[in-house]
Design a protein around this motif. Structure first.
Motif, PDB file in Angstrom:
ATOM      1  N   TRP A 127      29.284  57.195  85.774  1.00 45.26           N
ATOM      2  CA  TRP A 127      30.529  57.932  85.866  1.00 45.26           C
ATOM      3  C   TRP A 127      30.208  59.363  86.296  1.00 45.26           C
ATOM      4  N   GLY A 128      31.194  60.066  86.820  1.00 48.95           N
ATOM      5  CA  GLY A 128      30.982  61.443  87.183  1.00 48.95           C
ATOM      6  C   GLY A 128      30.218  61.592  88.485  1.00 48.95           C
ATOM      7  N   TYR A 129      29.299  62.566  88.521  1.00 50.31           N
ATOM      8  CA  TYR A 129      28.607  62.910  89.767  1.00 50.31           C
ATOM      9  C   TYR A 129      27.871  61.710  90.345  1.00 50.31           C
ATOM     10  N   MET A 130      27.108  60.991  89.539  1.00 50.34           N
ATOM     11  CA  MET A 130      26.342  59.846  90.058  1.00 50.34           C
ATOM     12  C   MET A 130      27.232  58.688  90.463  1.00 50.34           C
ATOM     13  N   GLY A 131      28.432  58.646  89.913  1.00 51.37           N
ATOM     14  CA  GLY A 131      29.346  57.549  90.234  1.00 51.37           C
ATOM     15  C   GLY A 131      30.556  58.000  91.020  1.00 51.37           C
ATOM     16  N   SER A 132      30.399  59.066  91.806  1.00 53.30           N
ATOM     17  CA  SER A 132      31.562  59.658  92.467  1.00 53.30           C
ATOM     18  C   SER A 132      32.163  58.759  93.544  1.00 53.30           C
ATOM     19  N   ARG A 133      31.433  57.718  93.990  1.00 50.92           N
ATOM     20  CA  ARG A 133      32.036  56.772  94.935  1.00 50.92           C
ATOM     21  C   ARG A 133      33.250  56.102  94.302  1.00 50.92           C
ATOM     22  N   GLY A 134      33.199  55.855  92.991  1.00 50.49           N
ATOM     23  CA  GLY A 134      34.352  55.394  92.228  1.00 50.49           C
ATOM     24  C   GLY A 134      34.951  54.092  92.718  1.00 50.49           C
ATOM     25  N   ASP A 135      34.107  53.138  93.150  1.00 48.16           N
ATOM     26  CA  ASP A 135      34.630  51.882  93.684  1.00 48.16           C
ATOM     27  C   ASP A 135      34.735  50.784  92.637  1.00 48.16           C
ATOM     28  N   ILE A 136      34.531  51.139  91.346  1.00 45.04           N
ATOM     29  CA  ILE A 136      34.661  50.164  90.264  1.00 45.04           C
ATOM     30  C   ILE A 136      35.585  50.757  89.206  1.00 45.04           C
ATOM     31  N   SER A 137      36.544  49.975  88.765  1.00 44.05           N
ATOM     32  CA  SER A 137      37.443  50.439  87.710  1.00 44.05           C
ATOM     33  C   SER A 137      36.660  50.653  86.424  1.00 44.05           C
ATOM     34  N   ASN A 138      37.077  51.629  85.667  1.00 43.05           N
ATOM     35  CA  ASN A 138      36.382  51.955  84.427  1.00 43.05           C
ATOM     36  C   ASN A 138      36.536  50.815  83.426  1.00 43.05           C
ATOM     37  N   PRO A 139      35.436  50.209  82.969  1.00 45.83           N
ATOM     38  CA  PRO A 139      35.563  49.098  82.015  1.00 45.83           C
ATOM     39  C   PRO A 139      36.132  49.531  80.675  1.00 45.83           C
ATOM     40  N   PHE A 140      36.121  50.838  80.380  1.00 44.85           N
ATOM     41  CA  PHE A 140      36.673  51.308  79.113  1.00 44.85           C
ATOM     42  C   PHE A 140      38.194  51.416  79.163  1.00 44.85           C
ATOM     43  N   ASP A 141      38.800  51.057  80.314  1.00 46.81           N
ATOM     44  CA  ASP A 141      40.264  51.064  80.398  1.00 46.81           C
ATOM     45  C   ASP A 141      40.899  50.185  79.329  1.00 46.81           C
ATOM     46  N   ILE A 142      40.172  49.138  78.930  1.00 47.57           N
ATOM     47  CA  ILE A 142      40.743  48.218  77.936  1.00 47.57           C
ATOM     48  C   ILE A 142      40.895  48.896  76.580  1.00 47.57           C
ATOM     49  N   LEU A 143      40.168  50.000  76.354  1.00 40.75           N
ATOM     50  CA  LEU A 143      40.278  50.711  75.090  1.00 40.75           C
ATOM     51  C   LEU A 143      41.421  51.705  75.100  1.00 40.75           C
ATOM     52  N   SER A 144      41.612  52.385  76.250  1.00 43.91           N
ATOM     53  CA  SER A 144      42.668  53.397  76.330  1.00 43.91           C
ATOM     54  C   SER A 144      42.910  53.754  77.793  1.00 43.91           C
ATOM     55  N   ASP A 145      44.168  54.048  78.110  1.00 42.24           N
ATOM     56  CA  ASP A 145      44.503  54.446  79.477  1.00 42.24           C
ATOM     57  C   ASP A 145      43.874  55.780  79.863  1.00 42.24           C
ATOM     58  N   ARG A 146      43.495  56.588  78.902  1.00 40.93           N
ATOM     59  CA  ARG A 146      42.951  57.903  79.226  1.00 40.93           C
ATOM     60  C   ARG A 146      41.597  57.812  79.922  1.00 40.93           C
ATOM     61  N   PHE A 147      40.926  56.649  79.833  1.00 40.73           N
ATOM     62  CA  PHE A 147      39.642  56.486  80.509  1.00 40.73           C
ATOM     63  C   PHE A 147      39.807  56.275  82.016  1.00 40.73           C
ATOM     64  N   ARG A 148      41.008  56.088  82.482  1.00 46.33           N
ATOM     65  CA  ARG A 148      41.211  55.810  83.912  1.00 46.33           C
ATOM     66  C   ARG A 148      40.986  57.039  84.783  1.00 46.33           C
ATOM     67  N   THR A 149      41.226  58.208  84.234  1.00 49.53           N
ATOM     68  CA  THR A 149      41.146  59.437  85.031  1.00 49.53           C
ATOM     69  C   THR A 149      40.116  60.383  84.423  1.00 49.53           C
ATOM     70  N   ARG A 150      39.298  60.960  85.301  1.00 49.32           N
ATOM     71  CA  ARG A 150      38.305  61.930  84.837  1.00 49.32           C
ATOM     72  C   ARG A 150      38.858  63.333  85.069  1.00 49.32           C
ATOM     73  N   PRO A 151      39.018  64.132  84.009  1.00 48.95           N
ATOM     74  CA  PRO A 151      39.529  65.499  84.194  1.00 48.95           C
ATOM     75  C   PRO A 151      38.638  66.279  85.160  1.00 48.95           C
TER      76      PRO A 151
END
Length: 704
Positions: free
Chosen positions: A158-182
């Protein structure tokens, strides 16, 4: 304000040389990535170095030059800090920073969740750039599995190393707030950016390293999850391919050279210096006297007829023991004194036993050394004479001998005093000191080389005066013009004034008295110029029960700010400061936790947490953080006080035995909040020989 990387040592060259001559197996260390730590190029692996490993990596891939320092204090914990120079972005206005490029500071942490087994890979979880500006912040989970000469890794970032962002965050199932990185940054740099951890889209990364049949050469291929479209300061970089490829040439056990092609278009050059401090035994002690030759002692000789003054000189010259008293308790001989030479207490006791063997008849069965430090009785160590002789003659193994060694609290007992030595009044030492500031706006490196004259004069064993005199020899602190903003009393941020106002300074001018208040209770009072920035008076008490892994102490001080020339002048600011501190040995392994609560120099109240790993040879790796009732905004850049440090005994560096250590401290930023008084003496350090675990860990030194 620049970060301070401070080191005081007898000589700088032995320190640098000692790090590269340790007797270790450096080839077993994993290769380092561009960001430091075990990795491929831009991405990490789940590999960990052996505990005690340290590495310095420098790499350049345009527009970034990175300087990384990595520590492995525990088998499952890798930590480090880094400076990244962004070559095409200025640090600040030309009037302040000249043409210096921007320097970003980062702290990294990697934890191994489990080790590799026959069927399962090693798995690690890590965070890069945990706080600060967060320009390169990233979190990841990575697995590594070895297949013969091939070591394969696959991870999610996630973040700088994962900035391509071509995979949905698997932690979405825990909370919607994991979908977006501030994307905003904290109000003050230096905060832990926990609100961003593992947030937003992710990307896969991974690759292979191949150990070629030619042992020095390792080839590495990597697929990274960064598309370089979200670079710091919007300085996005073209990327032809996410595949990076290159080679590492292991020049020797301590030096790796790296070359790679990254982003399909940019070359990378790097090198790594690494060694294992925990395994080091130091160079041969060519400057030490040889152990006393074994002589035939008289079968029986009245102890009153022994030339104890001569024995005392031999104990000092060969065993490093400054004798204050010799007494007899039945068939036990008790020597009271302070160890002045040998870092490992067992070595001094073994040398003392050999000296005594050559002067005493057969009516003595036990030797006891009552160790004192600055007049404080610390520990009684007793060895059986005949069993020690059997150990030296290889008729008894170390484990069998270990069971006969006793360590106890010194207590008054009936005894016949055979010898009382005249106390030594004066101790003095001339050495070189080195102060270095890294990462500041005026220059990346500011340094000072100075001569230090250190003197102690003892009025009694428990009352002495200490003085330091420093003379500037070489420095470039004339370039240090930056006054950091501060919303607190300036208790530390006047560092520029203290470093540049005078070429001759007096950091310490202090009177100290110690007293043993009970079998396990110690006290100390002191007054004078206590450090370079503050003078005053204070006291400390410490309860440290023998044989326990914990201690508790408290100190209280009234201090006033010193003048910038570091003479006898004072400024107007004064404050009461002090702390209650608990010490907890969590070993094995030997992990020391120190928790302090109290009032700091700026009048703020809070807690300092200090965790360090202490290896059996005395090397210490640690980190601390201080949190007070000062808000991050009021504290200023850095948000709270923190640092990483390493301590290396001179005994592992020099060709002669030595009791002191070289201490290196890295603070990302120096601010006024959370600042503690830098006291010259602490009771926990003075009673360090109560650490019976350290004595047992190095008992093999008793025959050296």
């Amino acid at each position: 304000m620049p970060a301070l990387l401070r080191r005081r040592c007898i000589c700088l060259l032995p320190l640098a040389g000692g790090l590269l001559t340790c007797a270790v197996h450096g080839q077993n260390a994993p290769t380092q990535g561009d960001f430091g730590g075990g990795g491929l190029w831009q991405t990490p692996t789940a590999r960990m170095a052996d505990e005690g490993e340290v590495a310095f990596t420098a790499s350049h891939v345009s527009p970034y030059t990175r300087y990384d320092f990595t520590l492995q204090p525990l088998p499952w914990l890798e930590g480090g800090f880094r400076y990244t120079s962004i070559g095409n972005h200025p640090y600040g206005p030309t009037a302040l920073s000249g043409h210096q490029s921007y320097k970003d500071k980062s702290i990294d942490l990697k934890l191994q969740a489990w080790r590799e087994s026959r069927w399962l890979p090693a798995v690690a979880v890590g965070i890069r750039d945990m706080g600060g500006t967060g320009l390169f912040s990233s979190e990841y989970v990575v697995a590594s599995k070895r297949f013969g000469p091939v070591d394969a890794s696959l991870g999610l970032a996630w973040g700088y190393m994962g900035s391509r962002g071509d995979i949905s965050n698997p932690f979405d199932i825990l909370s919607d707030r994991f979908r977006t990185r501030p994307t905003d940054t904290p109000g003050s740099t230096g905060e832990f950016s926990t609100y961003r951890y593992f947030r937003g889209p992710a990307a896969l990364f991974g690759g292979f390293s191949y150990q070629t049949p030619w042992q020095p050469l390792v080839l590495k291929l990597e697929y990274e999850g960064n598309d370089y479209k979200h670079e710091p300061f919007n300085d996005n970089q073209p990327q032809r391919t996410p595949i990076n490829v290159g080679a590492v040439y292991r020049l020797n056990q301590h030096v790796d050279l790296s070359v790679a092609l990254e982003r399909g278009r940019v070359g990378m050059l790097g090198f790594t210096l690494h060694t294992n401090l925990a395994r080091s035994e130091g160079p041969p002690k060519l400057l030490d006297p040889p152990p006393p030759p074994r002589q035939s002692a008289p079968a029986s000789q009245p102890l009153a007829q022994v030339d104890w003054a001569k024995v005392g000189r031999e104990l000092h010259d060969n065993a490093g023991l400054r004798v204050s008293k010799v007494a007899q308790r039945g068939r036990e001989l008790v020597v009271t004194g302070e160890q002045t030479r040998y870092f490992y207490d067992a070595q001094g006791i073994g040398r003392a036993a050999r000296v005594l063997d050559n002067h005493l008849g057969t009516d003595i069965d036990w030797y006891t050394v009552e160790s004192t430090v600055e007049g404080l009785p610390v520990v009684d160590t007793s060895i059986h004479r005949q069993r020690f002789d059997a150990l030296v003659n290889h008729d008894l193994d170390l484990d069998a001998f270990r069971r006969s060694v006793e360590q106890d609290t010194p207590l008054p007992q009936p005894e016949q005093v055979l010898y009382q030595a005249a106390p030594k009044r004066l101790d003095q030492n001339l050495s070189l000191g080195y102060t270095q500031s890294l990462g500041g706006p005026n220059a990346f490196i500011l340094y000072q080389l100075y001569a230090n004259y250190d003197v102690d004069f003892h009025f009694t064993p428990n009352l002495w005066w200490s003085g330091d005199l420093d003379a500037n020899l070489l420095n470039n602190y004339s370039r240090f013009t930056y006054d950091a903003p501060s919303n607190l009393p300036r208790v530390r941020t006047y560092v520029r004034e203290y470093l540049t106002s005078s070429r001759l300074t007096m950091p310490v001018f202090q009177l100290t008295a110690t007293q043993r208040l009970g079998p396990d209770l110690y006290g100390m009072v002191y007054g004078g110029m206590l450090e370079s920035m503050f003078g005053g008076a204070g006291g400390e008490v410490l309860y440290r029960p023998m044989g326990e892994r914990w201690a508790v102490g408290a100190d209280a001080n009234w201090v006033k700010q010193r003048g910038f020339d570091q003479d006898f002048a004072f400024r107007s600011y004064h404050v009461g400061t002090g702390h209650i501190t608990g010490y907890f040995d969590l070993g094995p392994p030997h992990v020391l936790l120190q928790l302090s609560y109290g009032r700091y120099l700026a009048g703020d109240w809070g807690t300092t947490i200090d965790v360090s790993r202490v290896f059996r040879n005395g090397v210490r790796m640690g980190a601390y953080a201080t949190f007070t009732n000062v808000s991050a905004k009021q504290f200023g850049e850095g948000s709270f006080d923190k640092g990483i440090y390493i301590s290396i005994p001179f005994d592992l560096i020099l060709p002669g035995s030595h009791r002191n250590s070289a201490n290196l401290l890295w603070q990302p930023l120096l601010r006024d909040g959370g600042a503690r008084l830098n006291r010259r003496y602490t009771l926990y350090d003075l009673t360090g020989e109560r650490d019976t675990g350290a004595f047992q860990d190095n008992l093999q030194m008793i025959t050296n």
